[in-house]
Design an enzyme around this catalytic site. Structure first.
Site: not given
Ligand SMILES: *[C@@H]1O[C@H](CO)[C@@H](O)[C@H](O)[C@H]1NC(C)=O
Ligand SMILES: *[C@@H]1O[C@H](CO)[C@@H](O)[C@H](O)[C@H]1NC(C)=O
Ligand SMILES: *[C@@H]1O[C@H](CO)[C@@H](O)[C@H](O)[C@H]1NC(C)=O
Length: 349
Positions: A128, A185
């Site tokens: 991430e 998303s």
């Protein structure tokens, strides 16, 4: 004040964790369908040479709590002489412990609490970006090696890369019947990508898939996206080298020309030929980009130029996080003998 900040970042950590568990579920479930049996996990054919002790690599947690088969690394990783395990009873014998950032970020208590063997490497692993890695403060002076998508990591684990091919690859472009797709998303109205889309859609019709938009089942991903000429590979946050599966999988694996929003064009060009993608910064306005895509839509020869690089190169995007772990064995055999990262927070931003 300080307490408040800590509480906030703890909540953030939990939020990200929950979000990522959902993402990870899709990521892994497609591949393993939850059918990992303990037998699969502990199978191994080490040791190789009796005089060299096996290097135990302990995964402190399964990433995002999702199991996968260990000790099945393809031979190119040189996994000889290593044994991967999640059994914490082996902690004191482990040559390396891999700490997956998001599974341990809620507090220092999530880290190993036992006496630390002096020669053990602690490896900090994340895929991430810094925007989604809260609470790294307690990692100060504890970590020996970094393992991330960033090219200057000790163990570099990119989301994808290019490989030369021998010329036998099929380089014909699949039939294109649609123009632009985007799968999203996490719809954050304040993010650069959602704001940019807000302008772009006034000039260009974009098919948006994902949460509460057009449905896109995982197994239909490539098939569906392959119909599009262009794909909006817009990253959720802007950081050096943070170029994710949005480019490598969604766009390139579907033969959709990536329209990227992320780090600078120069940064993308470290990993891709300049004519493999279109960068939003190539145009002063979103309308400029829309006009350009409309022009390419009408000009097959110009569209085809975005695929010339494929005559010698092909994109590779590992579908699973587990292949990243395979790199640890070789890395610890070659790692400097004593090294500590002074501050993850200062390095990873
Ligand atoms: C973990 O390792 C210990 C020590 O080798 C062993 O006794 C135990 O059975 C292992 N646990 C599992 C679940 O394999
Ligand atoms: C090559 O790819 C094109 C487009 O996807 C496809 O139509 C064709 O059948 C493929 N050819 C071979 C030999 O696989
Ligand atoms: C890893 O870092 C710790 C903490 O600074 C240090 O005590 C240890 O010697 C380092 N280990 C290696 C193998 O570099």
């Amino acid at each position: 004040m300080e307490l408040k900040i800590q509480t906030l970042s703890f909540k953030h950590c939990l939020f990200f964790f929950t979000f990522q568990v959902v993402v990870a579920f899709f990521f892994f479930s497609a591949t393993f369908q939850g059918k990992v049996k303990p037998d699969d996990i502990f199978v191994t054919d080490v040791p190789s040479k009796p005089e060299e002790p096996v290097k135990i690599i302990l995964l402190w947690t399964w990433p995002f709590g999702t199991a996968f088969p260990l000790n099945q690394c393809p031979s190119q990783f040189d996994g000889t002489g290593c044994f991967f395990t999640v059994n914490r009873s082996l902690y004191s014998e482990a040559a390396a412990v891999v700490l997956h950032s998001r599974d341990v970020c809620s507090s220092k208590n999530q880290l190993p609490q036992m006496q630390r063997p002096p020669n053990q490497y602690w490896i900090w692993f994340t895929m991430e970006s810094p925007s989604h890695n809260p609470n790294t403060g307690f990692m100060e002076k504890l970590i020996n090696l970094t393992m991330t998508y960033r090219a200057d990591s000790d163990i570099f684990t990119p989301y994808g890369w290019l490989e030369r091919h021998d010329g036998t690859e099929n380089v014909s472009i699949p039939e294109k019947t649609k123009l632009v797709a985007w799968v999203v998303s996490n719809w954050n109205p304040n993010s650069r990508r959602v704001k940019y889309y807000g302008e772009l859609k006034n000039h260009l019709a974009v098919d948006v898939f994902g949460n509460q938009r057009l449905p896109l089942p995982r197994e239909k991903h490539i098939e569906t996206l392959s119909k599009y000429k262009f794909y909006l590979a817009f990253e959720n946050s802007i950081h050096e080298d943070y170029i994710t599966e949005k480019l490598w999988h969604n766009a390139l694996a579907s033969w959709a020309v990536p329209v990227v929003l992320g780090p600078t064009r120069a940064n993308y060009e470290r990993f891709l030929p300049p004519d493999a993608f279109i960068h939003v910064d190539d145009f002063p306005t979103a309308k400029g980009l829309a006009d350009y895509l409309h022009a390419l839509d009408k000009d097959d020869n110009r569209h085809k130029q975005y695929f010339y690089w494929r005559r010698s190169l092909k994109p590779v995007a590992p579908a699973r996080l587990n292949s990243h772990y395979c790199k640890v064995c070789k890395a610890i055999k070659e790692a400097p003998s004593y090294r500590t990262v002074p501050s993850i927070t200062n390095w990873f931003k």
